[in-house]
Design a protein around this motif. Structure first.
Motif, PDB file in Angstrom:
ATOM      1  N   GLY A  99       0.791  -1.224   0.000  1.00  0.00           N
ATOM      2  CA  GLY A  99       0.000   0.000   0.000  1.00  0.00           C
ATOM      3  C   GLY A  99       0.821   1.271   0.000  1.00  0.00           C
ATOM      4  N   THR A 100       2.077   1.174   0.502  1.00  0.00           N
ATOM      5  CA  THR A 100       2.965   2.342   0.578  1.00  0.00           C
ATOM      6  C   THR A 100       4.401   1.913   0.266  1.00  0.00           C
ATOM      7  N   ILE A 101       5.243   2.903   0.059  1.00  0.00           N
ATOM      8  CA  ILE A 101       6.671   2.627  -0.144  1.00  0.00           C
ATOM      9  C   ILE A 101       7.251   1.923   1.079  1.00  0.00           C
ATOM     10  N   GLY A 102       6.859   2.327   2.274  1.00  0.00           N
ATOM     11  CA  GLY A 102       7.351   1.682   3.493  1.00  0.00           C
ATOM     12  C   GLY A 102       6.982   0.207   3.539  1.00  0.00           C
ATOM     13  N   GLU A 103       5.744  -0.117   3.193  1.00  0.00           N
ATOM     14  CA  GLU A 103       5.326  -1.517   3.140  1.00  0.00           C
ATOM     15  C   GLU A 103       6.100  -2.273   2.070  1.00  0.00           C
ATOM     16  N   LEU A 104       6.345  -1.611   0.953  1.00  0.00           N
ATOM     17  CA  LEU A 104       7.122  -2.225  -0.124  1.00  0.00           C
ATOM     18  C   LEU A 104       8.523  -2.580   0.364  1.00  0.00           C
TER      19      LEU A 104
ATOM     20  N   GLY B 215      18.872   0.150   0.811  1.00  0.00           N
ATOM     21  CA  GLY B 215      19.135   1.389   1.536  1.00  0.00           C
ATOM     22  C   GLY B 215      19.945   2.394   0.740  1.00  0.00           C
ATOM     23  N   LEU B 216      20.642   1.936  -0.284  1.00  0.00           N
ATOM     24  CA  LEU B 216      21.443   2.807  -1.138  1.00  0.00           C
ATOM     25  C   LEU B 216      20.690   3.235  -2.395  1.00  0.00           C
ATOM     26  N   CYS B 217      19.563   2.617  -2.649  1.00  0.00           N
ATOM     27  CA  CYS B 217      18.842   2.775  -3.911  1.00  0.00           C
ATOM     28  C   CYS B 217      17.851   3.932  -3.892  1.00  0.00           C
ATOM     29  N   SER B 218      17.566   4.423  -5.100  1.00  0.00           N
ATOM     30  CA  SER B 218      16.443   5.328  -5.325  1.00  0.00           C
ATOM     31  C   SER B 218      15.282   4.491  -5.832  1.00  0.00           C
ATOM     32  N   LEU B 219      14.072   4.865  -5.424  1.00  0.00           N
ATOM     33  CA  LEU B 219      12.870   4.207  -5.913  1.00  0.00           C
ATOM     34  C   LEU B 219      12.109   5.198  -6.779  1.00  0.00           C
TER      35      LEU B 219
ATOM     36  N   ALA C 205      10.454   8.557  -5.358  1.00  0.00           N
ATOM     37  CA  ALA C 205       9.664   8.462  -4.122  1.00  0.00           C
ATOM     38  C   ALA C 205      10.633   8.385  -2.951  1.00  0.00           C
ATOM     39  N   THR C 206      10.670   9.430  -2.138  1.00  0.00           N
ATOM     40  CA  THR C 206      11.613   9.481  -1.016  1.00  0.00           C
ATOM     41  C   THR C 206      10.937   9.275   0.326  1.00  0.00           C
ATOM     42  N   ASP C 207       9.629   9.347   0.361  1.00  0.00           N
ATOM     43  CA  ASP C 207       8.869   9.245   1.609  1.00  0.00           C
ATOM     44  C   ASP C 207       8.208   7.878   1.693  1.00  0.00           C
ATOM     45  N   ASP C 208       8.418   7.181   2.809  1.00  0.00           N
ATOM     46  CA  ASP C 208       7.819   5.854   2.985  1.00  0.00           C
ATOM     47  C   ASP C 208       6.298   5.890   3.016  1.00  0.00           C
ATOM     48  N   ALA C 209       5.697   7.071   3.175  1.00  0.00           N
ATOM     49  CA  ALA C 209       4.236   7.185   3.211  1.00  0.00           C
ATOM     50  C   ALA C 209       3.617   7.297   1.818  1.00  0.00           C
TER      51      ALA C 209
END
Length: 79
Positions: free
Chosen positions: A24-29, A46-50, A57-61
């Motif tokens: 549902g979110t980047i954090g869940e991903l 942890g080193l990657c860009s999404l 997308a920089t925010d886990d929300a």
């Protein structure tokens, strides 16, 4: 299910270039990817860009939808 593409070191750590996940979110991903691919992948992630549909997308929300395309890009070097 969102479609993921892994590049360079991320593909190597995941041992695949593509995957699908429900999140549902980047954090869940991030959590689901860690559970699926393990500690070495978490380190690389942890080193990657999404990129979600081409936008960083920089925010886990950040919310995700089942039709999203997500690119996992490690840092690149070069000139």
């Amino acid at each position: 299910m969102a479609t993921l593409r892994f590049f360079a070191g991320a593909a190597e750590a995941a041992q695949t270039e593509t995957a699908t996940l429900n999140a549902g979110t980047i954090g869940e991903l991030r959590t689901e990817l860690g559970e699926r691919y393990g500690n070495e992948f978490v380190r690389v992630l942890g080193l990657c860009s999404l990129l979600v549909n081409g936008a960083r997308a920089t925010d886990d929300a950040v919310a995700l939808s089942p039709t999203d395309a997500i690119d996992v890009l490690p840092p690149f070097a070069g000139g």
